[in-house]
Design an enzyme around this catalytic site. Sequence first.
Site, PDB file in Angstrom:
ATOM      1  N   GLY A  12     -13.419   2.711  10.450  1.00 35.67           N
ATOM      2  CA  GLY A  12     -12.454   2.200   9.469  1.00 35.67           C
ATOM      3  C   GLY A  12     -11.140   1.716  10.030  1.00 35.67           C
ATOM      4  O   GLY A  12     -11.087   0.851  10.914  1.00 35.67           O
ATOM      5  N   GLY A  74      -8.367  11.295   9.682  1.00 35.05           N
ATOM      6  CA  GLY A  74      -8.068  11.927   8.390  1.00 35.05           C
ATOM      7  C   GLY A  74      -9.340  12.208   7.621  1.00 35.05           C
ATOM      8  O   GLY A  74     -10.388  11.614   7.874  1.00 35.05           O
ATOM      9  N   TYR A 137      -4.947  16.871  -0.075  1.00 33.36           N
ATOM     10  CA  TYR A 137      -4.779  15.620   0.680  1.00 33.36           C
ATOM     11  C   TYR A 137      -3.386  15.028   0.441  1.00 33.36           C
ATOM     12  O   TYR A 137      -2.685  14.646   1.390  1.00 33.36           O
ATOM     13  CB  TYR A 137      -5.878  14.656   0.232  1.00 33.36           C
ATOM     14  CG  TYR A 137      -5.879  13.303   0.881  1.00 33.36           C
ATOM     15  CD1 TYR A 137      -6.458  13.110   2.134  1.00 33.36           C
ATOM     16  CD2 TYR A 137      -5.358  12.185   0.229  1.00 33.36           C
ATOM     17  CE1 TYR A 137      -6.490  11.849   2.715  1.00 33.36           C
ATOM     18  CE2 TYR A 137      -5.394  10.927   0.796  1.00 33.36           C
ATOM     19  CZ  TYR A 137      -5.963  10.762   2.047  1.00 33.36           C
ATOM     20  OH  TYR A 137      -5.995   9.506   2.622  1.00 33.36           O
ATOM     21  N   LYS A 141      -0.517  14.487   3.207  1.00 32.92           N
ATOM     22  CA  LYS A 141      -0.017  13.135   3.522  1.00 32.92           C
ATOM     23  C   LYS A 141       1.477  13.000   3.212  1.00 32.92           C
ATOM     24  O   LYS A 141       2.195  12.287   3.901  1.00 32.92           O
ATOM     25  CB  LYS A 141      -0.837  12.084   2.759  1.00 32.92           C
ATOM     26  CG  LYS A 141      -2.287  11.976   3.220  1.00 32.92           C
ATOM     27  CD  LYS A 141      -2.396  11.489   4.657  1.00 32.92           C
ATOM     28  CE  LYS A 141      -3.806  11.066   5.031  1.00 32.92           C
ATOM     29  NZ  LYS A 141      -3.921  10.613   6.422  1.00 32.92           N
ATOM     30  N   ILE A 170      -8.226   0.648   0.835  1.00 32.25           N
ATOM     31  CA  ILE A 170      -8.696  -0.147   1.975  1.00 32.25           C
ATOM     32  C   ILE A 170     -10.204   0.045   2.113  1.00 32.25           C
ATOM     33  O   ILE A 170     -10.696   1.178   2.064  1.00 32.25           O
ATOM     34  CB  ILE A 170      -7.987   0.299   3.289  1.00 32.25           C
ATOM     35  CG1 ILE A 170      -6.457   0.309   3.130  1.00 32.25           C
ATOM     36  CG2 ILE A 170      -8.418  -0.588   4.448  1.00 32.25           C
ATOM     37  CD1 ILE A 170      -5.814  -1.026   2.862  1.00 32.25           C
ATOM     38  N   ARG A 181     -19.706   8.362  -4.782  1.00 33.40           N
ATOM     39  CA  ARG A 181     -19.696   9.686  -5.416  1.00 33.40           C
ATOM     40  C   ARG A 181     -18.985   9.676  -6.767  1.00 33.40           C
ATOM     41  O   ARG A 181     -18.743  10.729  -7.350  1.00 33.40           O
ATOM     42  CB  ARG A 181     -19.026  10.692  -4.478  1.00 33.40           C
ATOM     43  CG  ARG A 181     -19.866  10.919  -3.235  1.00 33.40           C
ATOM     44  CD  ARG A 181     -19.174  11.800  -2.225  1.00 33.40           C
ATOM     45  NE  ARG A 181     -19.976  11.923  -1.018  1.00 33.40           N
ATOM     46  CZ  ARG A 181     -19.545  12.410   0.137  1.00 33.40           C
ATOM     47  NH1 ARG A 181     -18.301  12.823   0.235  1.00 33.40           N
ATOM     48  NH2 ARG A 181     -20.324  12.491   1.191  1.00 33.40           N
TER      49      ARG A 181
HETATM   50  N1  LIG Z   1      -9.378   3.828   3.140  1.00 35.03           N
HETATM   51  C1  LIG Z   1      -8.322   3.973   2.364  1.00 35.03           C
HETATM   52  O1  LIG Z   1      -8.196   3.347   1.309  1.00 35.03           O
HETATM   53  C2  LIG Z   1      -7.206   4.922   2.776  1.00 35.03           C
HETATM   54  C3  LIG Z   1      -6.163   5.098   1.870  1.00 35.03           C
HETATM   55  C4  LIG Z   1      -5.127   5.942   2.210  1.00 35.03           C
HETATM   56  C5  LIG Z   1      -5.116   6.581   3.434  1.00 35.03           C
HETATM   57  N2  LIG Z   1      -6.145   6.407   4.299  1.00 35.03           N
HETATM   58  C6  LIG Z   1      -6.055   7.117   5.577  1.00 35.03           C
HETATM   59  O2  LIG Z   1      -6.354   6.239   6.632  1.00 35.03           O
HETATM   60  C7  LIG Z   1      -6.919   6.981   7.724  1.00 35.03           C
HETATM   61  C8  LIG Z   1      -8.231   6.336   8.136  1.00 35.03           C
HETATM   62  O3  LIG Z   1      -9.121   6.419   7.040  1.00 35.03           O
HETATM   63  P1  LIG Z   1     -10.414   5.503   6.898  1.00 35.03           P
HETATM   64  O4  LIG Z   1     -10.441   5.033   5.497  1.00 35.03           O
HETATM   65  O5  LIG Z   1     -10.506   4.562   8.030  1.00 35.03           O
HETATM   66  O6  LIG Z   1     -11.531   6.672   6.990  1.00 35.03           O
HETATM   67  P2  LIG Z   1     -12.838   6.806   7.879  1.00 35.03           P
HETATM   68  O7  LIG Z   1     -13.527   8.005   7.336  1.00 35.03           O
HETATM   69  O8  LIG Z   1     -13.584   5.510   7.942  1.00 35.03           O
HETATM   70  O9  LIG Z   1     -12.258   7.130   9.348  1.00 35.03           O
HETATM   71  C9  LIG Z   1     -11.630   8.341   9.648  1.00 35.03           C
HETATM   72  C10 LIG Z   1     -11.947   8.689  11.091  1.00 35.03           C
HETATM   73  O10 LIG Z   1     -11.269   9.936  11.403  1.00 35.03           O
HETATM   74  C11 LIG Z   1     -12.169  10.733  12.161  1.00 35.03           C
HETATM   75  N3  LIG Z   1     -11.843  12.148  12.002  1.00 35.03           N
HETATM   76  C12 LIG Z   1     -11.962  12.912  10.889  1.00 35.03           C
HETATM   77  N4  LIG Z   1     -11.613  14.175  11.152  1.00 35.03           N
HETATM   78  C13 LIG Z   1     -11.258  14.219  12.476  1.00 35.03           C
HETATM   79  C14 LIG Z   1     -10.805  15.251  13.340  1.00 35.03           C
HETATM   80  N5  LIG Z   1     -10.668  16.511  12.906  1.00 35.03           N
HETATM   81  N6  LIG Z   1     -10.539  14.927  14.625  1.00 35.03           N
HETATM   82  C15 LIG Z   1     -10.701  13.663  15.088  1.00 35.03           C
HETATM   83  N7  LIG Z   1     -11.125  12.642  14.312  1.00 35.03           N
HETATM   84  C16 LIG Z   1     -11.408  12.932  13.021  1.00 35.03           C
HETATM   85  C17 LIG Z   1     -13.552  10.422  11.587  1.00 35.03           C
HETATM   86  O11 LIG Z   1     -14.587  10.789  12.491  1.00 35.03           O
HETATM   87  C18 LIG Z   1     -13.447   8.924  11.354  1.00 35.03           C
HETATM   88  O12 LIG Z   1     -13.868   8.192  12.493  1.00 35.03           O
HETATM   89  C19 LIG Z   1      -7.081   8.416   7.233  1.00 35.03           C
HETATM   90  O13 LIG Z   1      -5.995   9.185   7.695  1.00 35.03           O
HETATM   91  C20 LIG Z   1      -7.034   8.268   5.728  1.00 35.03           C
HETATM   92  O14 LIG Z   1      -6.580   9.440   5.111  1.00 35.03           O
HETATM   93  C21 LIG Z   1      -7.208   5.594   4.001  1.00 35.03           C
END
Ligand SMILES: NC(=O)c1ccc[n+]([C@@H]2O[C@H](COP(=O)([O-])OP(=O)(O)OC[C@H]3O[C@@H](n4cnc5c(N)ncnc54)[C@H](O)[C@@H]3O)[C@@H](O)[C@H]2O)c1
Length: 234
Positions: A12, A74, A137, A141, A170, A181
């Site tokens: 991501g 995350g 969460y 955050k 995103i 889900r």
């Molecule tokens: N996608 C969205 O709309 C959105 C919105 C708000 C915030 N975020 C934040 O953006 C960040 C990236 O999210 P994403 O949507 O790409 O999610 P994602 O699940 O695609 O990627 C998250 C990555 O973090 C890694 N990870 C999880 N726990 C870990 C740990 N303990 N140690 C090391 N790596 C770990 C996972 O293996 C994964 O590769 C996160 O912090 C998420 O909270 C995403």
Amino acid sequence: MKTAVVTGGGSGIGQAVANRLRSDGYHVATLDLAESDETFAHTADVTDRAAVDTALNAVRDQLGPVSILVNAAGIERFKRFTDLTFEDFQHVVDVNLNGVFHCVQAVLPDMIDAGWGRIVNISSSSAQSGQPYMSAYVAAKSAVNGLTKSLALEYGPMGITVNAVPPGFIDTPMLRKSEERGRLGGTVEEHIARTPVRRVGRPEDIAAACAFLISEDAGYITGQILGVNGGRNT
Ligand SMILES: NC(=O)c1ccc[n+]([C@@H]2O[C@H](COP(=O)([O-])OP(=O)(O)OC[C@H]3O[C@@H](n4cnc5c(N)ncnc54)[C@H](O)[C@@H]3O)[C@@H](O)[C@H]2O)c1
């Protein structure tokens, strides 16, 4: 060439940030729970300080001192507050907040020595708006945003900027899992109709904001929370 570390770089947003920084000419190493065949990808759990230190020492051996850190690792949990166990709460805080603590503390000495550094913490737009069933969460955050502001004041005099990018909506595996889900409060298409710019965000949108905050041009920007959310939160 400067060395950047991106946590959560296996998927991501983190993966898009790593790709962007590579194409901007930085050495890039990733830290992720998931294994990857990508060059300079290290498997480490950000909640495990010894594992973080080992991975960062390997990065230093391969690529030299770290001067850029993007914390994107995350997880989310979706539970009514009264059903949330303290262990659930702690785990979410451990990954989303304590993981940032470990990684920042582990790289800061390199940045202090260099008199230059860039830290970008990926928080969440839900910290601005709140989000039902995501109290752990949102709490974690929100704390990341607060940590960002304090670190910016503490390390600004040493040439280090610290900013947060809270993404909103995103298109990543995390978002699609929530949709599958039924936890998104509607489909992605329905959300797009309510988003001012009328599209879902792309991981590259977050990567672009990170690339700017890391650039020399952003040297006077620190302690800021730069929302990238298509206008969903203002
Ligand atoms: N996608 C969205 O709309 C959105 C919105 C708000 C915030 N975020 C934040 O953006 C960040 C990236 O999210 P994403 O949507 O790409 O999610 P994602 O699940 O695609 O990627 C998250 C990555 O973090 C890694 N990870 C999880 N726990 C870990 C740990 N303990 N140690 C090391 N790596 C770990 C996972 O293996 C994964 O590769 C996160 O912090 C998420 O909270 C995403």
